[in-house]
Design a protein around this motif. Structure first.
Motif, PDB file in Angstrom:
ATOM      1  N   ASP A  33       0.815  -1.217   0.000  1.00 47.97           N
ATOM      2  CA  ASP A  33       0.000   0.000   0.000  1.00 47.97           C
ATOM      3  C   ASP A  33       0.851   1.271   0.000  1.00 47.97           C
ATOM      4  OD1 ASP A  33       0.850  -0.770   2.575  1.00 47.97           O
ATOM      5  OD2 ASP A  33      -0.550   0.613   3.510  1.00 47.97           O
ATOM      6  N   GLU A  34       0.217   2.332  -0.462  1.00 44.99           N
ATOM      7  CA  GLU A  34       0.664   3.709  -0.273  1.00 44.99           C
ATOM      8  C   GLU A  34       2.083   4.022  -0.755  1.00 44.99           C
ATOM      9  OE1 GLU A  34      -1.845   5.485   3.345  1.00 44.99           O
ATOM     10  OE2 GLU A  34      -0.266   4.144   4.041  1.00 44.99           O
ATOM     11  N   TRP A  92      -2.537  -5.452  -0.042  1.00 41.09           N
ATOM     12  CA  TRP A  92      -3.495  -4.355  -0.159  1.00 41.09           C
ATOM     13  C   TRP A  92      -3.868  -4.183  -1.632  1.00 41.09           C
ATOM     14  CZ3 TRP A  92      -5.388  -3.396   4.402  1.00 41.09           C
ATOM     15  CH2 TRP A  92      -4.582  -3.568   5.527  1.00 41.09           C
ATOM     16  N   TRP A 139      -9.313  -1.945   0.696  1.00 40.37           N
ATOM     17  CA  TRP A 139      -9.397  -1.049   1.854  1.00 40.37           C
ATOM     18  C   TRP A 139      -9.869   0.340   1.468  1.00 40.37           C
ATOM     19  CZ3 TRP A 139      -6.025   3.282   2.695  1.00 40.37           C
ATOM     20  CH2 TRP A 139      -4.994   3.412   1.771  1.00 40.37           C
ATOM     21  N   TYR A 157     -11.895  -0.152   9.900  1.00 36.59           N
ATOM     22  CA  TYR A 157     -10.657   0.324  10.509  1.00 36.59           C
ATOM     23  C   TYR A 157     -10.946   0.680  11.970  1.00 36.59           C
ATOM     24  CZ  TYR A 157      -7.519   0.508   6.471  1.00 36.59           C
ATOM     25  OH  TYR A 157      -6.688   0.185   5.425  1.00 36.59           O
ATOM     26  N   TRP A 171      -4.735  -0.522  13.169  1.00 41.90           N
ATOM     27  CA  TRP A 171      -3.444   0.158  13.011  1.00 41.90           C
ATOM     28  C   TRP A 171      -2.998   0.719  14.365  1.00 41.90           C
ATOM     29  CZ3 TRP A 171      -1.065  -0.806   8.688  1.00 41.90           C
ATOM     30  CH2 TRP A 171      -1.790  -1.019   7.514  1.00 41.90           C
TER      31      TRP A 171
HETATM   32  C1  ACM Z   1      -3.689   1.299   4.469  1.00 46.34           C
HETATM   33  O1  ACM Z   1      -4.551   1.757   5.234  1.00 46.34           O
HETATM   34  N1  ACM Z   1      -2.638   2.019   4.170  1.00 46.34           N
HETATM   35  C2  ACM Z   1      -3.825  -0.010   3.867  1.00 46.34           C
END
Ligand code: ACM
Ligand code: ZN
Length: 739
Positions: free
Chosen positions: A326-327, A376, A394, A419, A467
């Motif tokens: 991800d990201e 992801w 997500w 989340y 997270w």
């Molecule tokens: C994410 O929330 N960066 C998968």
């Protein structure tokens, strides 16, 4: 067909035609979560005694010992285990003919005994979980409980999960949870029939997995901060084996997540040659998303990836390996000669496609080891991926269609609902944690729909996500008195529960059988189970059953406790209620709803936030989101900086307008220079204010954000003072312009 099977088939058929789950008559006694497919309550109850025995088919020794241990801890009785007998009081059987769905079970409880028949070991384990929910909550205690009548109502239950993947992600990279906490988390997942733990072992802030070939990953990459205040930790390979064995008995598959190409700064700190620039960095002590990526152009970094994944695959028996993905911000690859050479060689158009190139490489490598790559959703969105993968959706649930079309599978984990690092409410005093989206109340979480977004279902399940990035800085995550003593772990539980129970039902029970009021009612008795498990949770506010106007112009509140056995305490003078405020016993009348506050008190150390009526800001809708307010008390006589938080109101790069709206007072607020900070970093400084066209009393500033990071706190600091004394009040709103 032998007689026993034929009898059970008849029972099953009887349940099929019997009316299904009847909460009205059984709610106080039977409150199973997740809700089973079919249940019939019969007469009488099973009484557990010290003489009871547990019989089991040979393959079910682990499950039998598990049940024996749970019962032993709470009752103090060591029940005898009997292998391959049909004469025990509690019988654990494996019979895939009788129960033909994976992880399915048939549970019969009669005054004479209990039988759990499973399709597989997982099914038997879940039959045991359902059985435990039928006993008093004390059964979950790890200390002997006396004066409890250990009975379970007679029932016949046929049950199986609706989806094979019922997961939870735990971020142990941003905050290191020790092995014992991870075991507890697995145990709690198992109690609610979740079966996949995505173990987020790697991130910018820490590398948590011992890799023998690269010892600096954990010698260096697992630790942040100066020696005298070192934070971090890691799991040795022996720890991992212990966790896997613990999870296996509980039907939980631990899926390791090795993040790349982004979120890997901790490895780059240990081995700087892994990145495009080769520069030395430090492991961050605050939440931070690094722009440094694994360099795709250097053979040494690709070899590193191969070695790490090989060692990981050897350690974890899971049929899945999660590769994160991800990201990624591709600027480093855009300016790296090594990466550019690969782009040219492979005929790619842009740097982002290097991620697809890397995913193909790794997916193929894992396929040779009989493993499927999970990651992801970005992993299948950066070019054509030839090997089927599983995408964790997500960001955009519509991408499920893209996964299906490309031959991949999908797991729904939408940030909007799943989340659990988002708070449940905006009530003052709520723990904030993530703020880049609105809160996720229990009801909102439960409302998540599983839509396949295509004719052929490729959605194999649902997952929750926890997270821990907010746990490494205290300025956002404020203290809550009763959570102080072991802050991060208790906070993790506060965020996870009770929403994990909603996830459990979303993942296990079919969408048509789900019903929030029914779930909410069943949930009431589960808080005491969490208490006996020693698991923290967010205590829900009292439920408002009715709010009515009385003939004398008052407001009358009728409340109920959302937690079985808890008290409600309330105030009617606008003050904050405490555990010593009056106990609610009958409807309460007040002059104005803002005078009324009430809390749920489970124990003197465990209580809820008050019922909160958010002020109505609809008249200011055009100015965006409410951010702060000023009152005479904080208005200074000389120009002085006024700082307030605006995390969550700054929600991405773009143009913003901040409006200072006076609402009351003889004086007004004089404003000077305005600054926007991302944590301590000054992003914007402007002295240029305007007045609002519609209302010249309103002062506005316009600014641009180019360097947004999710999960990082933002603050406004503005010079301000009273123009003619401090008699002024007002509101501050922030509007993000549409792009
Ligand atoms: C994410 O929330 N960066 C998968
Ligand atoms: Zn590079």
């Amino acid at each position: 067909m032998n007689n026993r099977i034929s009898l059970l088939k008849k029972v099953l058929a009887a349940i099929l035609v019997a009316s299904c789950y009847n909460t009205a008559s059984t709610a106080t006694e039977i409150d199973l979560i997740p809700k089973p497919i079919r249940m019939e309550q019969t007469s009488g109850k099973f009484q557990l005694t010290p003489q009871a025995t547990i019989g089991f088919d040979t393959e079910l020794r682990d499950q039998a010992e598990y049940l024996q241990q749970v019962i032993s801890q709470s009752t103090g009785w060591d029940l005898e285990l009997k292998e391959n007998t049909r004469k025990a009081s509690i019988q654990l059987l494996l019979n895939p003919e009788e129960v033909d769905k994976p992880e399915g079970y048939l549970l019969t409880v009669t005054p004479k005994g209990v039988t759990v028949t499973g399709e597989d070991k997982g099914g038997v384990f879940y039959g045991i979980q359902t059985l435990l929910q039928l006993f008093p909550s004390e059964i979950y205690s790890d200390r002997r409980q006396r004066h409890v009548e250990w009975t379970a109502p007679a029932v016949t239950i046929y049950d199986a999960p609706n989806r094979p993947w019922r997961g939870m992600m735990l971020d142990v990279a941003r905050y290191f949870y020790d092995k014992e906490f991870v075991k507890k988390y697995i145990d709690m997942m198992a109690m609610y029939k979740l079966n996949k733990l995505q173990f987020h072992l790697i991130d910018d802030s820490g590398w948590r997995l011992e890799i023998k070939k690269y010892p600096r990953l954990t010698e260096v990459g697992a630790w942040a901060g100066p020696d005298y205040n070192r934070l971090g930790g890691f799991y040795t390979q022996e720890d991992i084996k212990e966790l896997i064995a613990y999870a296996e008995v509980r039907n939980v598959e631990i899926i390791p997540e090795i993040e790349f190409p982004a979120h890997i700064l901790s490895a780059i700190v240990a081995y700087p040659w892994l990145s495009c620039t080769g520069l030395q960095h430090e492991v961050p002590t605050q939440h931070f998303i690094s722009k440094d990526l694994l360099c795709v152009g250097k053979e040494s970094s690709i070899q590193f990836l191969r070695d790490v994944l090989e060692e990981t695959a050897e350690l974890f028996p899971s049929s899945y390996i999660n590769i994160g993905g991800d990201e990624a911000n591709y600027t480093r690859w855009e300016s790296c000669p090594y990466c550019q050479a690969v782009i040219k060689r492979e005929g790619l158009k842009e740097a982002s496609e290097l991620q697809g190139y890397l995913t193909n490489l790794v997916a193929e490598m894992m396929k040779e080891k009989n493993r499927t790559v999970v990651g992801w959703e970005e992993i299948f969105l950066r070019g054509e991926i030839k090997t089927p993968v599983v995408g964790l959706i997500w960001h955009n649930v519509g991408d499920t269609i893209l996964a299906t079309r490309a031959g991949h599978k999908a797991i729904l984990i939408p940030a909007t609902h799943m989340y659990f690092d988002f708070p449940e409410s905006q009530t003052p005093g709520e723990v904030k944690a993530a703020t880049w989206m609105p809160p996720i109340s229990l009801e909102k979480c439960y409302s998540m729909e599983i839509n396949d977004y295509s004719e052929e279902s490729t959605v194999i399940g649902v997952q929750g996500c926890f997270w821990s990035d907010q746990f490494i800085h205290g300025n956002v995550l404020q203290e809550i008195d009763y959570l102080n003593e072991n802050r991060s772990e208790n906070y993790a539980e506060y965020f996870t529960f009770p929403r994990l129970l909603a996830l459990s039902e979303i993942a296990w029970t079919s969408q048509t059988a789900r019903n929030y009021p029914d779930f909410y009612q069943r949930l009431s008795g589960h808080y005491s189970r969490l208490d006996f498990k020693g698991c923290h949770y967010r205590v829900p506010e009292p439920r408002i059953e009715r709010m009515e106007s009385t003939p004398s112009g008052k407001l009358k509140f009728t409340l109920s406790s959302p937690v079985a056995g808890a008290e409600i305490r309330y105030t009617t003078d606008g003050s904050y209620p405490s555990i010593h405020s009056p106990i609610y016993t009958a409807p309460v009348e007040v002059n104005d709803k803002s005078d009324f506050h009430a809390i749920t008190v489970v124990t003197p150390r465990h209580y809820s936030l008050p019922i909160y009526f958010a002020p109505d800001y609809s008249a200011y809708q055009q100015y965006g989101n409410y951010t702060a307010e000023w009152k005479p008390l904080i208005v200074q006589s000389q120009m002085a900086p006024w700082k307030f938080e605006c995390t969550g109101k700054i929600a991405g790069n773009g143009n913003y307008t901040i409006a200072f709206i006076p609402t009351k007072g003889e004086s007004s607020l004089k404003l000077g220079k305005l600054k926007l900070y991302k944590r301590d970093e000054l992003l914007v400084e402007t002295a240029q204010s305007s007045t609002d066209e519609a209302n010249p009393a309103i002062t506005t500033y316009r600014f641009t954000v180019n360097d947004f990071d999710a999960g990082t706190p933002f603050f406004i600091e503005v010079e301000a003072c009273g123009e003619n004394g401090n008699d002024t009040s007002g509101l501050v709103f922030i509007l993000k312009e549409a792009q």
